[in-house]
Design a protein around this motif. Structure first.
Motif, PDB file in Angstrom:
ATOM      1  N   GLU A 235      36.406  23.606 -25.646  1.00 40.03           N
ATOM      2  CA  GLU A 235      36.965  23.386 -24.308  1.00 40.03           C
ATOM      3  C   GLU A 235      35.966  22.676 -23.399  1.00 40.03           C
ATOM      4  O   GLU A 235      36.312  21.722 -22.686  1.00 40.03           O
ATOM      5  N   THR A 236      34.713  23.111 -23.447  1.00 37.23           N
ATOM      6  CA  THR A 236      33.671  22.501 -22.622  1.00 37.23           C
ATOM      7  C   THR A 236      33.523  21.016 -22.927  1.00 37.23           C
ATOM      8  O   THR A 236      33.483  20.168 -22.022  1.00 37.23           O
ATOM      9  N   LEU A 237      33.435  20.674 -24.202  1.00 36.05           N
ATOM     10  CA  LEU A 237      33.215  19.285 -24.586  1.00 36.05           C
ATOM     11  C   LEU A 237      34.416  18.407 -24.268  1.00 36.05           C
ATOM     12  O   LEU A 237      34.259  17.266 -23.798  1.00 36.05           O
ATOM     13  N   LEU A 238      35.612  18.905 -24.505  1.00 37.83           N
ATOM     14  CA  LEU A 238      36.792  18.089 -24.227  1.00 37.83           C
ATOM     15  C   LEU A 238      36.909  17.792 -22.733  1.00 37.83           C
ATOM     16  O   LEU A 238      37.357  16.706 -22.340  1.00 37.83           O
ATOM     17  N   ARG A 239      36.474  18.722 -21.893  1.00 42.58           N
ATOM     18  CA  ARG A 239      36.476  18.474 -20.453  1.00 42.58           C
ATOM     19  C   ARG A 239      35.433  17.415 -20.078  1.00 42.58           C
ATOM     20  O   ARG A 239      35.692  16.534 -19.260  1.00 42.58           O
ATOM     21  N   LEU A 240      34.254  17.486 -20.695  1.00 42.42           N
ATOM     22  CA  LEU A 240      33.225  16.488 -20.420  1.00 42.42           C
ATOM     23  C   LEU A 240      33.642  15.100 -20.872  1.00 42.42           C
ATOM     24  O   LEU A 240      33.373  14.092 -20.192  1.00 42.42           O
ATOM     25  N   LEU A 241      34.303  15.043 -22.014  1.00 42.24           N
ATOM     26  CA  LEU A 241      34.659  13.750 -22.603  1.00 42.24           C
ATOM     27  C   LEU A 241      35.698  12.986 -21.789  1.00 42.24           C
ATOM     28  O   LEU A 241      35.852  11.773 -21.969  1.00 42.24           O
ATOM     29  N   LYS A 242      36.394  13.675 -20.903  1.00 44.52           N
ATOM     30  CA  LYS A 242      37.425  13.001 -20.114  1.00 44.52           C
ATOM     31  C   LYS A 242      36.852  11.914 -19.213  1.00 44.52           C
ATOM     32  O   LYS A 242      37.469  10.871 -19.021  1.00 44.52           O
ATOM     33  N   ASP A 243      35.659  12.168 -18.649  1.00 45.16           N
ATOM     34  CA  ASP A 243      35.164  11.189 -17.678  1.00 45.16           C
ATOM     35  C   ASP A 243      33.652  11.005 -17.667  1.00 45.16           C
ATOM     36  O   ASP A 243      33.102  10.427 -16.730  1.00 45.16           O
ATOM     37  N   LEU A 244      32.959  11.479 -18.697  1.00 44.71           N
ATOM     38  CA  LEU A 244      31.522  11.270 -18.773  1.00 44.71           C
ATOM     39  C   LEU A 244      31.165  10.547 -20.070  1.00 44.71           C
ATOM     40  O   LEU A 244      31.810  10.755 -21.104  1.00 44.71           O
ATOM     41  N   PRO A 245      30.138   9.702 -20.047  1.00 44.40           N
ATOM     42  CA  PRO A 245      29.788   8.893 -21.228  1.00 44.40           C
ATOM     43  C   PRO A 245      28.976   9.682 -22.249  1.00 44.40           C
ATOM     44  O   PRO A 245      27.744   9.702 -22.220  1.00 44.40           O
ATOM     45  N   ILE A 246      29.667  10.345 -23.153  1.00 40.21           N
ATOM     46  CA  ILE A 246      29.015  11.082 -24.238  1.00 40.21           C
ATOM     47  C   ILE A 246      29.027  10.170 -25.468  1.00 40.21           C
ATOM     48  O   ILE A 246      30.080   9.913 -26.045  1.00 40.21           O
ATOM     49  N   HIS A 247      27.873   9.679 -25.867  1.00 40.70           N
ATOM     50  CA  HIS A 247      27.820   8.679 -26.936  1.00 40.70           C
ATOM     51  C   HIS A 247      27.583   9.271 -28.324  1.00 40.70           C
ATOM     52  O   HIS A 247      27.769   8.593 -29.333  1.00 40.70           O
ATOM     53  N   ALA A 248      27.169  10.528 -28.381  1.00 37.33           N
ATOM     54  CA  ALA A 248      27.054  11.224 -29.669  1.00 37.33           C
ATOM     55  C   ALA A 248      26.933  12.716 -29.388  1.00 37.33           C
ATOM     56  O   ALA A 248      26.479  13.127 -28.315  1.00 37.33           O
ATOM     57  N   LEU A 249      27.355  13.508 -30.369  1.00 40.44           N
ATOM     58  CA  LEU A 249      27.244  14.969 -30.289  1.00 40.44           C
ATOM     59  C   LEU A 249      26.759  15.479 -31.637  1.00 40.44           C
ATOM     60  O   LEU A 249      27.197  15.002 -32.685  1.00 40.44           O
ATOM     61  N   ALA A 250      25.877  16.455 -31.582  1.00 46.41           N
ATOM     62  CA  ALA A 250      25.381  17.066 -32.814  1.00 46.41           C
ATOM     63  C   ALA A 250      25.556  18.575 -32.726  1.00 46.41           C
ATOM     64  O   ALA A 250      25.045  19.212 -31.789  1.00 46.41           O
ATOM     65  N   HIS A 251      26.287  19.129 -33.672  1.00 47.91           N
ATOM     66  CA  HIS A 251      26.438  20.579 -33.799  1.00 47.91           C
ATOM     67  C   HIS A 251      25.214  21.080 -34.558  1.00 47.91           C
ATOM     68  O   HIS A 251      24.979  20.672 -35.701  1.00 47.91           O
TER      69      HIS A 251
END
Length: 353
Positions: A235-251
């Protein structure tokens, strides 16, 4: 057909179909409490049905992941507490799906026991359902296998499978990463679900602790610490991805911080982590000191307090941290991406912030 007198039965061999049917009925009720948009039918058929609303996407791409809980299950057996490992199971799958920008849609589980214990099975599935609620996806199907002779008494194994969807042009693939990008680390809840073979060796072999021993350094019993569920970041990441430039994510799972980050940045880049830039939960220092584990081993075995790391343009890094704080998520700028030098023997190093 011969007489049934003195004949062998499946139940006598250790597989009880009646208990299995009782368990399926219980699972249906539990699964009905997870998000159901898109789900067709109910649990009990040969496969789970999910209607993919492709009209919501220009060019939908399915993203899938499968995983298990690993030897953390041994802690659940020792504590006879089974209602949280299902959260771990979901987390290990959906966190891998969302790092590519995908929204998890549905989840399936596989539960294998030597002899089906309906009460334990219900606790496990209740945990899976809670994980699905946190991930906002549906539990649509699963498999329960009763296999006497394969598993020890009162033990079981778990596996999970998650499917998500993302528009092709919204896939996060790291292609926009350049030198100067910052690393934003998200707080973990503790060990999550990795490194438990080493954890058990330190706690039970080296220290001779019991699962219900109170550990002052942790402020709780050993079992309470070790069974803390894995964080679900969907939920946190999907909210961030709506309007912030996330160019990569690592679990951050097996392999630790550096190895998992190196999977998502271009080969022409290296990583710099800032020393003392994030809060490390007490359990990691406790394990390191007790087991005399060196820094390099800690880094490649555990998440060390960071369950997820985002790679973002430098100008957006503080905004990402602030946005996370507004969502009650602890986060820090923990490093940066740099251009790889020909003289670099390693693609990772430490530096002061």
């Amino acid at each position: 057909m011969s007489s049934s007198e003195g004949s062998s039965t499946y139940a006598a061999a250790g597989v009880n179909i009646e208990k299995a049917n009782e368990f399926v009925d219980a699972v249906k009720k539990i699964a009905s409490q997870t998000p159901r948009t898109g789900v067709m039918g109910e649990i009990g058929g040969f496969g789970g049905l999910y209607s993919l609303k492709t009209g919501d996407y220009q060019n939908p791409v399915l993203v899938s992941s499968t995983d298990g809980v690993g030897t953390k299950l041994k802690i659940a057996f020792m504590m006879d507490k089974h209602d949280t490992v299902g959260i771990d199971l979901v987390a290990m799958c959906v966190n891998d799906v969302v790092v590519q920008g995908a929204k998890p849609l549905f989840f399936l589980d596989y539960l294998a026991m030597g002899s089906l214990d309906v009460n334990v099975g219900k606790q496990i599935v209740e945990g899976i359902a809670e994980g699905c609620r946190q991930a906002q996806c549906a539990l649509i199907a699963g498999e329960t296998a009763e296999m006497p002779g394969i598993y020890r008494e009162n033990e079981y194994d778990l596996a999970g499978f998650a499917v998500g969807v993302v528009d092709n042009d919204r896939i996060i693939d790291g292609s926009e990463i350049r030198g100067g990008h910052k690393l934003v680390g998200f707080a973990s809840s503790g060990l999550h679900s990795n490194g438990y073979s080493l954890v058990r060796k330190i706690c039970f072999d080296t220290l001779n602790l019991k699962i219900d021993d109170y550990v002052p350094e942790l402020g709780k019993t050993l079992g309470e610490e070790l069974l803390t569920p894995t964080r679900i970041y969907t939920e946190t990441l999907l909210r961030l991805l709506k309007d912030l430039p996330i160019h990569a994510l690592a679990h951050i799972t097996g392999g630790g911080i550096a190895e998992n980050l190196l999977r998502v940045i271009p080969s022409a880049c290296s990583l710099v982590l800032y020393k003392d830039s994030w809060e490390v939960p007490p359990v990691f220092k406790f394990l390191q000191d007790a087991g005399r584990v060196d820094d390099a081993e800690m880094l490649q075995t555990f998440n060390n307090g960071l369950g997820m790391v985002a790679v973002v343009p430098a100008k957006a890094a503080q905004e990402v941290v602030d946005r996370l704080a507004a969502m009650n998520e602890k986060a820090w700028i923990v490093g940066e991406v740099v251009q790889r030098r020909k003289s670099d023997k390693e693609r990772f190093r430490w530096a002061s912030a």
